[in-house]
Design a protein around this motif. Sequence first.
Motif, PDB file in Angstrom:
ATOM      1  N   SER A   1       0.830  -1.204   0.000  1.00  0.00           N
ATOM      2  CA  SER A   1       0.000   0.000   0.000  1.00  0.00           C
ATOM      3  C   SER A   1       0.861   1.249   0.000  1.00  0.00           C
ATOM      4  O   SER A   1       0.594   2.199  -0.727  1.00  0.00           O
TER       5      SER A   1
ATOM      6  N   LEU B   1       1.059   4.020  -2.893  1.00  0.00           N
ATOM      7  CA  LEU B   1       0.833   5.424  -2.586  1.00  0.00           C
ATOM      8  C   LEU B   1       2.007   6.269  -3.061  1.00  0.00           C
ATOM      9  O   LEU B   1       1.825   7.318  -3.677  1.00  0.00           O
TER      10      LEU B   1
ATOM     11  N   PRO C   1      -7.070  14.307   7.152  1.00  0.00           N
ATOM     12  CA  PRO C   1      -7.284  12.889   6.861  1.00  0.00           C
ATOM     13  C   PRO C   1      -7.119  12.103   8.159  1.00  0.00           C
ATOM     14  O   PRO C   1      -6.288  12.445   8.992  1.00  0.00           O
TER      15      PRO C   1
ATOM     16  N   LEU D   1      -5.896   6.214   5.810  1.00  0.00           N
ATOM     17  CA  LEU D   1      -5.927   5.650   4.468  1.00  0.00           C
ATOM     18  C   LEU D   1      -5.520   4.206   4.636  1.00  0.00           C
ATOM     19  O   LEU D   1      -4.394   3.915   5.064  1.00  0.00           O
TER      20      LEU D   1
ATOM     21  N   TYR E   1      -8.915   1.059  -1.533  1.00  0.00           N
ATOM     22  CA  TYR E   1      -8.397   2.053  -0.594  1.00  0.00           C
ATOM     23  C   TYR E   1      -9.578   2.771   0.043  1.00  0.00           C
ATOM     24  O   TYR E   1     -10.532   3.133  -0.652  1.00  0.00           O
ATOM     25  N   HIS E   2      -9.507   2.944   1.356  1.00  0.00           N
ATOM     26  CA  HIS E   2     -10.533   3.670   2.110  1.00  0.00           C
ATOM     27  C   HIS E   2      -9.874   4.891   2.730  1.00  0.00           C
ATOM     28  O   HIS E   2      -8.881   4.765   3.452  1.00  0.00           O
ATOM     29  N   LEU E   3     -10.420   6.056   2.450  1.00  0.00           N
ATOM     30  CA  LEU E   3      -9.929   7.311   3.009  1.00  0.00           C
ATOM     31  C   LEU E   3     -10.988   7.857   3.949  1.00  0.00           C
ATOM     32  O   LEU E   3     -12.157   7.984   3.573  1.00  0.00           O
TER      33      LEU E   3
ATOM     34  N   HIS F   1     -16.006   9.583   4.269  1.00  0.00           N
ATOM     35  CA  HIS F   1     -15.417   8.327   3.807  1.00  0.00           C
ATOM     36  C   HIS F   1     -15.451   8.329   2.287  1.00  0.00           C
ATOM     37  O   HIS F   1     -16.467   8.679   1.678  1.00  0.00           O
TER      38      HIS F   1
ATOM     39  N   THR G   1     -13.757   5.954  -1.261  1.00  0.00           N
ATOM     40  CA  THR G   1     -13.060   4.735  -1.668  1.00  0.00           C
ATOM     41  C   THR G   1     -12.487   4.900  -3.070  1.00  0.00           C
ATOM     42  O   THR G   1     -12.990   5.675  -3.881  1.00  0.00           O
TER      43      THR G   1
ATOM     44  N   LEU H   1      -6.269   5.190  -6.325  1.00  0.00           N
ATOM     45  CA  LEU H   1      -5.781   6.397  -5.642  1.00  0.00           C
ATOM     46  C   LEU H   1      -5.899   7.658  -6.498  1.00  0.00           C
ATOM     47  O   LEU H   1      -5.354   8.690  -6.148  1.00  0.00           O
TER      48      LEU H   1
ATOM     49  N   TRP I   1     -11.957   8.683  -7.054  1.00  0.00           N
ATOM     50  CA  TRP I   1     -12.554   8.442  -5.736  1.00  0.00           C
ATOM     51  C   TRP I   1     -14.061   8.454  -5.816  1.00  0.00           C
ATOM     52  O   TRP I   1     -14.652   9.220  -6.571  1.00  0.00           O
TER      53      TRP I   1
END
Length: 147
Positions: A7, A11, A51, A54, A61-63, A81, A83, A87, A90
């Motif tokens: 991850s 990123l 944030p 992440l 990916y969940h932010l 939230h 997803t 990246l 979204w």
Amino acid sequence: MHEFTRSLLALGCAATCLGAAVPASARQGDITEPYRPGYHFTPDRNWMNDPNGLVFHKGTYHLFFQHNPFGNSWGNMSWGHATSTDLVNWKQQPVAIQQTKNADGVSTEDIFSGSVVVDKTNSTGFGTRKNPPLVAIYTSAYTAADS
């Protein structure tokens, strides 16, 4: 290689190689909203701030982020939230952790900074090893309305 390391590498690659990784239709020059950043997440509407996590979980990916779902200024502190699978693109999800209000609609608890982790070993008991839960830990700020 551990999933967390993958991850972080993804990123880092997204941050440094973005020009080559972004489809032509999503490049900076094609952005139709002049005040919206081209390569950074912003909610569909309303205020956002820090944030709060992440995480990469089951291919997505969940932010999580501090968010006022009701207005474009500070207040109604909740967690938004979003997803993504790459990246770059979204999808905003429903509010993850909503501010608590009493029966009169007055805030009793705001949701401030924190973090989210994937509990891969299910040490919390909230899921299973095959289906590990996302666990959020946050600062709960009780307001005067609750006293």
